[in-house]
Structure formats: C-alpha cells, structure tokens
Design an enzyme around this catalytic site. Structure first.
Site, PDB file in Angstrom:
ATOM      1  N   SER A  64     -47.198   4.937  26.048  1.00 26.31           N
ATOM      2  CA  SER A  64     -47.458   4.718  27.484  1.00 26.31           C
ATOM      3  C   SER A  64     -46.835   5.771  28.394  1.00 26.31           C
ATOM      4  O   SER A  64     -47.178   5.828  29.578  1.00 26.31           O
ATOM      5  CB  SER A  64     -46.962   3.329  27.904  1.00 26.31           C
ATOM      6  N   LYS A  67     -49.356   7.772  30.178  1.00 29.40           N
ATOM      7  CA  LYS A  67     -50.068   7.257  31.353  1.00 29.40           C
ATOM      8  C   LYS A  67     -49.694   8.022  32.625  1.00 29.40           C
ATOM      9  O   LYS A  67     -50.526   8.186  33.519  1.00 29.40           O
ATOM     10  CB  LYS A  67     -49.773   5.768  31.537  1.00 29.40           C
ATOM     11  N   TYR A 189     -58.482   6.963  25.340  1.00 30.75           N
ATOM     12  CA  TYR A 189     -57.211   6.286  25.613  1.00 30.75           C
ATOM     13  C   TYR A 189     -56.335   6.197  24.359  1.00 30.75           C
ATOM     14  O   TYR A 189     -55.129   6.448  24.409  1.00 30.75           O
ATOM     15  CB  TYR A 189     -57.475   4.898  26.183  1.00 30.75           C
ATOM     16  N   TYR A 240     -43.090  -1.802  32.703  1.00 31.71           N
ATOM     17  CA  TYR A 240     -43.771  -3.083  32.554  1.00 31.71           C
ATOM     18  C   TYR A 240     -43.108  -4.125  33.450  1.00 31.71           C
ATOM     19  O   TYR A 240     -42.873  -3.853  34.625  1.00 31.71           O
ATOM     20  CB  TYR A 240     -43.813  -3.512  31.079  1.00 31.71           C
ATOM     21  N   VAL A 258     -43.942   2.338  23.867  1.00 33.15           N
ATOM     22  CA  VAL A 258     -43.549   1.488  22.741  1.00 33.15           C
ATOM     23  C   VAL A 258     -43.216   2.289  21.486  1.00 33.15           C
ATOM     24  O   VAL A 258     -42.759   1.730  20.495  1.00 33.15           O
ATOM     25  CB  VAL A 258     -44.604   0.403  22.420  1.00 33.15           C
TER      26      VAL A 258
END
Length: 304
Positions: A64, A67, A189, A240, A258
């Site tokens: 992530s 992102k 993705y 998150y 992660v």
C-alpha cells in the site's frame, strides 16, 4: 544536528532485541514466507546525506505504500479532477472495508484505502499508454534507480486471493466510478502493490514529497500545493484506521504497507523508511511504528 547514524544503529539494536515482532501477513500467500526477523531503517536528509542500519538495502513488497506514488502520478496527469471521483476524508475503517463505499454512492473516502486506490488505478490505466511499464518507469525515475521491479509471484498471489478487491472494483463499476474493465484495473493494481523496493530506495522515491514536489534529480514532479496535499493525506489517512495513532505517537506524514514497510517524512528535513514484516492487529508494522515513535522522540524532529 542529531547523530543520525548512531541513533539508527541504536534503534536497530532495540528492534532486534524486541520479544514481540508482530505477525507476518498471510492472506497474501507469497508474503507469508518472509522472515519476521528482518529489520531495516534508512534516512535521507534534505541535503542528500544517507544513513542506514540493518536490512535497509534488502527489497520487499511495498504494497500500500505504492498508493501514494500512484496518487502523485495521477495528480501529475489530471490534477484537481481526481477529487471528482474520490474524497479526502479519513475512513476510520479497515483498508478493505466495503460498507462505506455503498453508503456513499461509490465515492471512496480517500485514495489510500483500497477502493480509493482502485479509482486512482483506473485513472492511470486511462491516462498512461503502457500503464504497468509507465508507472514502474515513473518510480524508477523518481528514485534514480532502474533496478526497481515488480515481483510477479506476489502479483499473481494477490490476483488469486484478492476477492475483496474484486468486490470493491465491481462495486465501483456498478456506481460508474471505474471507466476501464475491472480485470484491467485489478491487473494494474496487483502489479502496483507488488513492486519491490528497499528502505533506501523508498527514501529516494519519496524525496520529492519532502522537497516541495522536486525529485532527487531536481525535476519538478508536483506543485508545492500538490505535495502539501499528499503529505496531508498521508498524515490523516496513511495508516488505515490507525492513522490517528501514528500522528499522535510519531507526528509525521507517512504510509504503511502490509509487506511491513513504512515511509515517513518531515518536509524540508528528511525522509525515513523502516521495514519489519511483522504486523500489529491493525495491519501496520509493529516494530516500524514503535521505532519511528522512538526516532522522533530522540531527535525531537516532527511536525508538532
């Protein structure tokens, strides 16, 4: 100026001696094989100096963290039009939660949760000629390192187990917030998340966000305002449903993945990255979070 090398070496020793190193992510099968005793930390200062300890040159799946880089490329391509399709609010929910997306008519809360990142992926698929290749080259260019690559085994592992991402993409499609075929967006993705980088490479790639939008080669990537907005997004949404905790304890904009990586920065001062594969219950690196809290406490360098 703090003795950064001595501080990083001390933090590395403390991490190695920790009794609880967290739990390695297993829902992506390829990540389950990573030894949780790995630990790396690297710092790049605004004047280009480098400091590192432990496994800071060992590559891992950035997940992530990618992102933020996808968001920056989308902002470079279409600017403010992004915000017609994705919001800027913290979600307060797990990164892969779907209920909010349905309640809020297919507009994801922010670009750093999975549904928001899928909208950004859709934008990149629409606007890049060869999306995977072009995005990888963008990251290589930011970091000045042509060795950065996808881990195709991890990408495949995500493809065959990413059922919630398929659900999110189809839900977005049902609200007409994906323009491309679901499979094309997901393929991009999954590869985006499967990019492998080291802590050292991450501090190079994220340097532009600590330097008003200018990357290491002094090329202007974003306006000062755009860089400021991405940093604000990292501070409020980068961890998150533990973003508030990271801001409270560490006091830096940052992003976790992660795979156990965390990158954080203090504008005009430094970029720092840690890697420790064991995660806490919220899905963030257990030792990475603790180490960065100790770093800002020892150095007294944070945004607060």
């Amino acid at each position: 100026m703090p003795d950064f090398q001595a501080i990083l070496e001390g933090l590395y020793r403390e991490a190695m001696n920790a009794s609880d190193k967290g739990t390695v992510a297993s829902y992506i099968p390829e990540l389950a094989y990573i030894d949780k005793n790995n630990f790396g930390i690297h710092l790049k200062t605004a004047d280009g100096k480098d400091y590192g300890a432990g496994d800071y040159k060992k590559v891992f799946s950035i997940q992530s963290i990618s992102k933020v880089l996808a968001l920056s490329k989308a902002m470079e391509l279409i600017g403010e039009n992004i915000w017609k399709r994705v919001d800027v609010e913290p979600s307060g929910h797990p990164f892969n939660q779907l209920a909010l997306l349905e309640i809020e008519n297919g507009i994801p809360r922010n670009p750093l949760i999975n549904s928001g990142a899928l909208v950004i992926a859709d934008i990149l698929v629409s606007n890049l000629q060869n999306p995977k290749e072009d995005f990888l080259n963008y990251i290589r260019d930011l970091s000045g390192d042509d060795t950065i690559n996808f881990n195709t085994d991890v990408a495949h592992s995500e493809k065959v187990t990413g059922f919630k991402n398929y659900a999110a993409a189809n839900l977005l499609k049902s609200f007409k917030n994906l323009n491309n075929p679901v499979d094309d967006v997901l393929d991009f993705y999954f590869h985006q998340c499967a990019i492998e980088m080291s802590c050292q490479q991450l501090t190079k790639a994220f340097f532009f966000l600590s330097n008003k939008g200018n990357c290491l080669s002094n090329k202007i990537r974003l306006t000062k305002t755009q860089a400021k907005r991405i940093n604000a997004m990292m501070l409020t949404c980068g961890f998150y449903d533990e973003a508030g905790e990271f801001a409270f304890e560490v006091g830096l904009p940052g992003k976790s993945g992660v795979g156990g990586g965390i990158v954080a920065l203090l504008p005009d001062n430094f970029v720092i990255a840690t890697w420790s594969p064991g995660l806490n219950i919220k899905g963030n690196s257990l030792l990475g979070m603790k180490t960065l809290e100790k770093f800002t406490t020892k150095t007294k360098l944070s945004i607060f």
